[in-house]
Design a protein around this motif. Structure first.
Motif, PDB file in Angstrom:
ATOM      1  N   TRP A  92       0.837  -1.201   0.000  1.00 51.17           N
ATOM      2  CA  TRP A  92       0.000   0.000   0.000  1.00 51.17           C
ATOM      3  C   TRP A  92       0.873   1.252   0.000  1.00 51.17           C
ATOM      4  CZ3 TRP A  92      -4.973   0.049  -1.093  1.00 51.17           C
ATOM      5  CH2 TRP A  92      -5.735  -1.107  -0.889  1.00 51.17           C
ATOM      6  N   HIS A  93       0.545   2.185  -0.884  1.00 52.69           N
ATOM      7  CA  HIS A  93       1.276   3.438  -1.029  1.00 52.69           C
ATOM      8  C   HIS A  93       0.281   4.605  -0.987  1.00 52.69           C
ATOM      9  CE1 HIS A  93       4.880   1.156  -2.402  1.00 52.69           C
ATOM     10  NE2 HIS A  93       3.956   0.337  -2.874  1.00 52.69           N
ATOM     11  N   ARG A  94       0.799   5.788  -0.701  1.00 54.58           N
ATOM     12  CA  ARG A  94      -0.056   6.966  -0.598  1.00 54.58           C
ATOM     13  C   ARG A  94       0.202   7.903  -1.778  1.00 54.58           C
ATOM     14  NH1 ARG A  94      -2.878   9.416   3.557  1.00 54.58           N
ATOM     15  NH2 ARG A  94      -3.257   7.224   4.082  1.00 54.58           N
ATOM     16  N   ALA A  95      -0.868   8.225  -2.500  1.00 52.03           N
ATOM     17  CA  ALA A  95      -0.793   9.184  -3.601  1.00 52.03           C
ATOM     18  C   ALA A  95      -1.377  10.518  -3.144  1.00 52.03           C
ATOM     19  CB  ALA A  95      -1.553   8.671  -4.821  1.00 52.03           C
ATOM     20  N   ASP A  96      -0.742  11.621  -3.539  1.00 52.13           N
ATOM     21  CA  ASP A  96      -1.209  12.964  -3.190  1.00 52.13           C
ATOM     22  C   ASP A  96      -1.772  13.640  -4.437  1.00 52.13           C
ATOM     23  OD1 ASP A  96      -0.378  12.893  -0.420  1.00 52.13           O
ATOM     24  OD2 ASP A  96       1.669  13.032  -1.171  1.00 52.13           O
ATOM     25  N   LEU A  97      -2.872  14.370  -4.264  1.00 49.47           N
ATOM     26  CA  LEU A  97      -3.541  15.028  -5.371  1.00 49.47           C
ATOM     27  C   LEU A  97      -3.701  16.513  -5.076  1.00 49.47           C
ATOM     28  CD1 LEU A  97      -4.896  12.010  -4.938  1.00 49.47           C
ATOM     29  CD2 LEU A  97      -6.352  12.732  -6.802  1.00 49.47           C
TER      30      LEU A  97
END
Length: 342
Positions: A92-97
């Motif tokens: 699991w990875h975190r994407a920023d928008l």
């Protein structure tokens, strides 16, 4: 303006991320924090959201980035090439928008993205409606009520379903972290409700994908047919997770057995099992599914028509897809449900 990214998914080379940018009415001060009036207001707000077209969505995952634009309904569908490797050993990875549109102040958000580990041995693609959760798609009026109005804690998960999906996620050794991708006939407007339902019932989280926005109108009050969309979506998953074996899970009430059989015929070496939950006792339907089972008998895939999660778990254990602890957990949960029907 608000942005709602949906949990993403991908491989070590490509990641897909979807979401919506929209306007939503504020709740007035006269609306209580709890109760039927609040529930009704929440439902109306979800249905009445207005998509924000042509908004720019910048996405960053590690050192990788991409920018896309929303369509006329406010949806964005981004494909991000992984040129810079993500951390090893992490699924699991975190994407920023960051979303910008016209004179609106920028809106920031973040979302989890599942990236299958290199050693992953199997993936699961599962329907939701009448497979994980009782929806009653055969009765469209009740289905619409359950989709839009019924609160997450009042929705019913099939007994043993949570344990079965946990076992499939963990694998035979108990620590596989296999990808589980859920598909639904419902509209994107119920995404938050399903997220909460999964958490309340301890069902392993994974990307939840819907066929399309319904496009309901007074002339066409029922959702459009989704069989082709579902078939295309599964084909997209198989192409993304190149050569990874797959299990398909669905129900007998709609077209899952037919769609899954077509998928097997197109990918005879990829699909290891089809689990179909039997949701009615129609002899004609059972005979039709039996014919589909015979149709793919020459492949390595077996179609299992199961009255409950127990038969699916037993087949998965016999074929080495889940552990003995997993099949025992399913049996225990079903027994507990029978002993305590409330």
């Amino acid at each position: 303006m608000m942005v709602q990214p949906y949990r993403g998914y991908g491989s070590r080379t490509r990641v897909f991320l979807m979401g919506r940018v929209f306007r939503q009415a504020r709740l007035g001060r006269m609306i209580p924090r709890r109760g039927m009036l609040r529930d009704t207001a929440d439902v109306v707000r979800r249905i009445a959201r207005r998509g924000y077209a042509d908004a720019r969505v910048e996405i960053r995952l590690g050192d990788n980035s991409v920018a896309v634009t929303t369509d006329r309904d406010g949806y964005f569908d981004a494909q991000l090439a992984i040129a810079y490797p993500l951390p090893e050993g992490v699924a699991w990875h975190r994407a920023d928008l960051v979303v910008t549109a016209g004179s609106e102040p920028p809106v920031q958000a973040s979302v989890d993205v599942f990236v299958a580990l290199p050693e992953t041995d199997l993936m699961v693609i599962s329907d939701i409606d009448d497979t994980v959760m009782y929806t009653g798609v055969a009765d469209k009026l009740r289905m619409l009520y359950r989709l839009f109005v019924e609160k997450p804690h009042r929705r019913t998960a099939f007994s043993g379903a949570a344990s079965l999906y946990q076992a499939l996620h963990r694998g035979a050794e108990g620590h596989a972290q296999r990808p589980i991708i859920y598909v639904s006939r419902g509209p994107w407007a119920i995404y938050e409700v399903l997220e909460t339902f999964f958490q309340l019932n301890h069902i392993p989280v994974g990307p939840i994908l819907f066929m399309r926005e319904w496009g309901i109108s007074l002339r066409h009050p029922w959702p459009r047919r989704a069989e082709d969309h579902k078939r295309d979506l599964i084909a997209r998953m198989l192409a993304l997770f190149d050569e990874m074996p797959c299990i398909l899970i669905g129900d007998s009430g709609q077209h899952d057995p037919e769609i899954y059989t077509q998928i097997v015929e197109a990918n005879p070496d990829r699909i290891k099992a089809i689990y179909i939950r039997r949701v009615d006792d129609k002899p004609d339907r059972e005979r039709a599914i039996q014919r589909l089972r015979d149709q793919i008998r020459h492949t390595s895939c077996e179609l299992v028509l199961a009255p409950d999660s127990n038969l699916m778990a037993e087949h998965a254990y016999a074929n080495g897809y889940i552990s003995s602890h997993g099949v025992e957990a399913v049996r225990r949960d079903i027994a507990d449900c029978k002993n305590d029907p409330a």
